[in-house]
Design an enzyme around this catalytic site. Sequence first.
Site, mmCIF file in Angstrom:
data_model
loop_
_atom_site.group_PDB
_atom_site.id
_atom_site.type_symbol
_atom_site.label_atom_id
_atom_site.label_comp_id
_atom_site.label_asym_id
_atom_site.label_seq_id
_atom_site.Cartn_x
_atom_site.Cartn_y
_atom_site.Cartn_z
ATOM 1 N N HIS A 142 13.541 38.207 -17.402
ATOM 2 C CA HIS A 142 12.239 37.869 -17.987
ATOM 3 C C HIS A 142 11.215 37.379 -16.955
ATOM 4 O O HIS A 142 11.010 36.167 -16.833
ATOM 5 C CB HIS A 142 12.426 36.791 -19.058
ATOM 6 C CG HIS A 142 13.095 37.291 -20.287
ATOM 7 N ND1 HIS A 142 12.403 37.768 -21.382
ATOM 8 C CD2 HIS A 142 14.402 37.417 -20.591
ATOM 9 C CE1 HIS A 142 13.264 38.155 -22.308
ATOM 10 N NE2 HIS A 142 14.479 37.948 -21.856
ATOM 11 N N CYS A 189 13.942 43.286 -20.719
ATOM 12 C CA CYS A 189 15.059 42.883 -21.589
ATOM 13 C C CYS A 189 15.145 43.778 -22.832
ATOM 14 O O CYS A 189 15.492 44.944 -22.702
ATOM 15 C CB CYS A 189 14.950 41.399 -21.927
ATOM 16 S SG CYS A 189 16.550 40.719 -22.392
ATOM 17 N N GLU A 237 8.171 37.200 -17.190
ATOM 18 C CA GLU A 237 7.058 36.490 -17.843
ATOM 19 C C GLU A 237 7.362 35.009 -18.039
ATOM 20 O O GLU A 237 6.488 34.246 -18.452
ATOM 21 C CB GLU A 237 6.716 37.160 -19.186
ATOM 22 C CG GLU A 237 7.674 36.894 -20.328
ATOM 23 C CD GLU A 237 8.986 37.680 -20.235
ATOM 24 O OE1 GLU A 237 9.219 38.360 -19.227
ATOM 25 O OE2 GLU A 237 9.780 37.583 -21.182
HETATM 26 N N1 GLN Z 1 19.867 40.640 -26.881
HETATM 27 C C1 GLN Z 1 18.572 41.162 -27.204
HETATM 28 C C2 GLN Z 1 18.690 42.587 -27.764
HETATM 29 O O1 GLN Z 1 19.700 43.170 -27.728
HETATM 30 C C3 GLN Z 1 17.648 41.181 -25.997
HETATM 31 C C4 GLN Z 1 17.368 39.766 -25.581
HETATM 32 C C5 GLN Z 1 16.061 39.570 -24.898
HETATM 33 O O2 GLN Z 1 15.139 40.387 -24.962
HETATM 34 N N2 GLN Z 1 15.962 38.445 -24.246
HETATM 35 O O3 GLN Z 1 17.726 43.080 -28.245
#
Ligand code: GLN
Length: 206
Positions: free
Chosen positions: A171, A78, A173
């Site tokens: 995610h 992410c 995790e």
């Molecule tokens: N929206 C977040 C970003 O731009 C990422 C979100 C996340 O890691 N769950 O950093």
Amino acid sequence: MKIGVLALQGDFAEHVAILTELGADTIEVRLPHDLDGLDGLIVPGGESTTIARLLHRWELLEPIRERVRDGMAVWGTCAGAILLANEAGDLDREGLRLMDIAVERNAFGRQVDSFEAGLLVDAFGGAPYHCIFIRAPRIRDAGPAVEVLAELADGTIVAARQDNMLASVFHPELTDDHRFHQLFLDMAAGDVVPIEIKRTARLASP
Ligand code: GLN
């Protein structure tokens, strides 16, 4: 095997717990010398702008780049995937820029638009992998050296690999399914896991 989890901000603790359960010697990385002797590093989810700021502040950018170029495996989940990308348009300062992917932040909308999906991952076969997307980015473009590991029904790339680098916009995790963590441990061990590649490069609409 020694794996580090970047512990500047975000959900690093969940990664540490899973890696420990899988038998890896795991440490939290906050300073450049924490990178010594690592076989792999996870850059967790969180807020990419905050993590980028702290990477600059603690002078971690160049040491991480050097270690990855020397063969250390790296996995961004992410926000971590945003930090690995060569192109992350609206990140307000430079990220690691290691992987030949272009990402669009918050591509699925706001926090309330977070969603879950079971996706078939060719590399694993078997049951679909349960993916949790939280204010996720999307991988909107990938260079020829990038293998697509998972995509949504509309073709949006959500997991990809390039040599010793792995990126997922969801995610792993936060689930009990540890197949992505196991794949990363195999990469960190230097095992090039053969993957049935769907395609190597893709141009999506901007
Ligand atoms: N929206 C977040 C970003 O731009 C990422 C979100 C996340 O890691 N769950 O950093």
